[in-house]
Design an enzyme around this catalytic site. Sequence first.
Site, mmCIF file in Angstrom:
data_model
loop_
_atom_site.group_PDB
_atom_site.id
_atom_site.type_symbol
_atom_site.label_atom_id
_atom_site.label_comp_id
_atom_site.label_asym_id
_atom_site.label_seq_id
_atom_site.Cartn_x
_atom_site.Cartn_y
_atom_site.Cartn_z
ATOM 1 N N ASP A 269 57.591 19.994 -64.352
ATOM 2 C CA ASP A 269 57.787 19.366 -65.659
ATOM 3 C C ASP A 269 56.677 18.347 -65.920
ATOM 4 O OD1 ASP A 269 58.690 18.140 -67.952
ATOM 5 O OD2 ASP A 269 60.571 17.410 -67.090
ATOM 6 N N ASP B 168 67.240 15.224 -69.835
ATOM 7 C CA ASP B 168 66.387 14.616 -70.855
ATOM 8 C C ASP B 168 67.150 13.537 -71.644
ATOM 9 O OD1 ASP B 168 63.622 15.019 -72.227
ATOM 10 O OD2 ASP B 168 65.029 15.083 -73.913
ATOM 11 N N GLY C 61 60.027 24.177 -64.995
ATOM 12 C CA GLY C 61 59.567 23.124 -65.874
ATOM 13 C C GLY C 61 60.690 22.244 -66.396
ATOM 14 N N HIS C 62 60.471 21.685 -67.597
ATOM 15 C CA HIS C 62 61.393 20.726 -68.184
ATOM 16 C C HIS C 62 62.784 21.322 -68.387
ATOM 17 C CE1 HIS C 62 62.351 17.044 -70.305
ATOM 18 N NE2 HIS C 62 62.746 17.719 -71.374
ATOM 19 N N PHE C 63 62.832 22.578 -68.829
ATOM 20 C CA PHE C 63 64.106 23.260 -69.033
ATOM 21 C C PHE C 63 64.337 24.281 -67.920
ATOM 22 C CE2 PHE C 63 63.351 21.699 -73.382
ATOM 23 C CZ PHE C 63 64.585 21.135 -73.653
#
Length: 317
Positions: free
Chosen positions: A266, A131, A292-294
Amino acid sequence: MRTKISTVLSFVLVVFGFTAMAQRSNAGYQKVVYKTIKVDGLDVFYREAGNPDKPTLLLLHGFPSSSFMYRDLINDLAADYHLIAPDYPGFGSSSRPSVSAFDYSFDHLAAVMEDFIRQLNLKHFSLYMQDYGGPVGFRIAVKHPGWISALIIQNANAYQEGLGTGFKKIMAMEGAGDKAGVENSLKSIISFEGIKVQYTEGANNPAHIGPDAYLMDHQFIKGDENEPIQNALFQNYHFNLTMYPEWQQYLRRHQPPALIVWGKNDPIFIAPGGLAYQKDLKNTEVHLLNGGHFALVEYHAEIAAYIRSFLHRKGIN
């Protein structure tokens, strides 16, 4: 015969003794230490583990997190690598000067991290970016390509293909100068539920997402003093998109070994963004994880195994 047996036995005992000593010494390095140093007049907090004589991994965290996001990966890899994970100014346990006293831009965060690297005398390292770690890390890599042994990229975007629908809308508001719209979006994103959903949306099994991750992020990010800091960076983010061509040129020109480990569900930085690195990199390996994102929360052990295998095959061991 007895003399030969005695000599062999003595040799084995000596070797065993040295091996045991080395193992005990290495075990000491595996413990995480928590440090703070002055960089450009700021307190920069960082986690460190592993033997400094082994290859270094510099772990750059995302939003709205801190070096805390790497706690499991550090433990997974400390026996094999030297790991350093800092908190940026305005995040985690590092200094949080006011927006009137500090320029919260990605250019400035990268400059502080560059000075942090110099102060720790890191000459060569593999760079892990997630990110916000992307815009910070790519600025450093473009400026100092000789520092980079390899890239490990986890949901850190450098291509238009990687922008999710919601993210595009926020970037459009930024580009149009709609500061109020961006501020309202940020308020939602840094609320407790807004942070929690960044961890749970797209997760393979939300029951595997421990609440300590989003509780810690919310604890660090909440408060009237921190919101202006995050807003300043949010308002600055669209400049990163204009730098994508420069980052892509760096990849094409220098061809750093790159391991892509991407949470394919994500909604912020979507899976095509992970695959897009293959357009410019010949020496890359891509793993789309069912997360997902994490994704690191669910897949830290798998990602650690990918890192060991990839760096070993690239001669970084």
